[in-house]
Design a protein around this motif. Sequence first.
Motif, PDB file in Angstrom:
ATOM      1  N   LEU A   5      -3.754  11.262 -21.263  1.00 61.15           N
ATOM      2  CA  LEU A   5      -3.703  10.866 -19.887  1.00 61.15           C
ATOM      3  C   LEU A   5      -5.079  10.574 -19.407  1.00 61.15           C
ATOM      4  O   LEU A   5      -6.103  11.197 -20.204  1.00 61.15           O
ATOM      5  CB  LEU A   5      -3.395  12.108 -18.668  1.00 61.15           C
ATOM      6  N   ASP A   9      -4.562  10.054 -14.029  1.00 58.91           N
ATOM      7  CA  ASP A   9      -4.343  10.427 -14.325  1.00 58.91           C
ATOM      8  C   ASP A   9      -4.528  12.508 -13.674  1.00 58.91           C
ATOM      9  O   ASP A   9      -3.900  13.099 -13.233  1.00 58.91           O
ATOM     10  CB  ASP A   9      -3.232  10.694 -15.378  1.00 58.91           C
ATOM     11  N   LEU A  13      -3.271  15.433 -10.770  1.00 58.08           N
ATOM     12  CA  LEU A  13      -2.858  16.380 -11.477  1.00 58.08           C
ATOM     13  C   LEU A  13      -3.616  17.290 -10.900  1.00 58.08           C
ATOM     14  O   LEU A  13      -3.508  18.079 -10.383  1.00 58.08           O
ATOM     15  CB  LEU A  13      -3.108  16.545 -13.046  1.00 58.08           C
ATOM     16  N   LEU A  45       4.242  11.334 -13.615  1.00 59.34           N
ATOM     17  CA  LEU A  45       3.349  11.995 -13.825  1.00 59.34           C
ATOM     18  C   LEU A  45       4.718  12.878 -14.226  1.00 59.34           C
ATOM     19  O   LEU A  45       5.033  13.623 -14.883  1.00 59.34           O
ATOM     20  CB  LEU A  45       2.501  12.263 -13.200  1.00 59.34           C
ATOM     21  N   TYR A  50       5.338  16.698 -16.735  1.00 61.36           N
ATOM     22  CA  TYR A  50       3.401  16.601 -16.166  1.00 61.36           C
ATOM     23  C   TYR A  50       3.453  17.686 -14.979  1.00 61.36           C
ATOM     24  O   TYR A  50       2.433  18.588 -14.983  1.00 61.36           O
ATOM     25  CB  TYR A  50       1.984  15.802 -16.423  1.00 61.36           C
TER      26      TYR A  50
END
Length: 155
Positions: A5, A9, A13, A45, A50
């Motif tokens: 990632l 990214d 998150l 994602l 994720y």
Amino acid sequence: MAEVLDDIDLQILRTLQKNGKLTTKELADAVHLTPTPVFERQKRLERKGYIKKYVAVLDPEKLNQGLLVFCKVKLKQINHELADAFARRIQRMPEVLACYNTSGQYDYLLEVRASDMKQYQAFVLNQLGDIDNLASLESTFVMSEVKQQYGINLK
């Protein structure tokens, strides 16, 4: 091999862990991008697993579920079949918030919520006590919560 990632990214998150209710525009502003690429990244994602799901964190005290108990469970014997049967049974118990298969003196660690000691006692006697393969259990009662972190530390 795990996908690598990038910083954006990871920033998405981190931001969503703090507030999963953000709109795409708010998320884009937080990570300094336009909404379209942020939307596409967020969907990727999610698709890649994720991001498992979005939840609201509720106040157990206000919902009369203030007693938190960690219950260590030892089974008389363990094999694939018995472990699967135990897991299926635990899945059907709404009082159990989490169940971990552990190494060491006990086979499982349960995180259990109840309104009070009387409700927890009924859970132990009527649900856990009804498991034939149960050898022993040990309950640890939480007196106060010092730290509760809902996200993963993403460096």
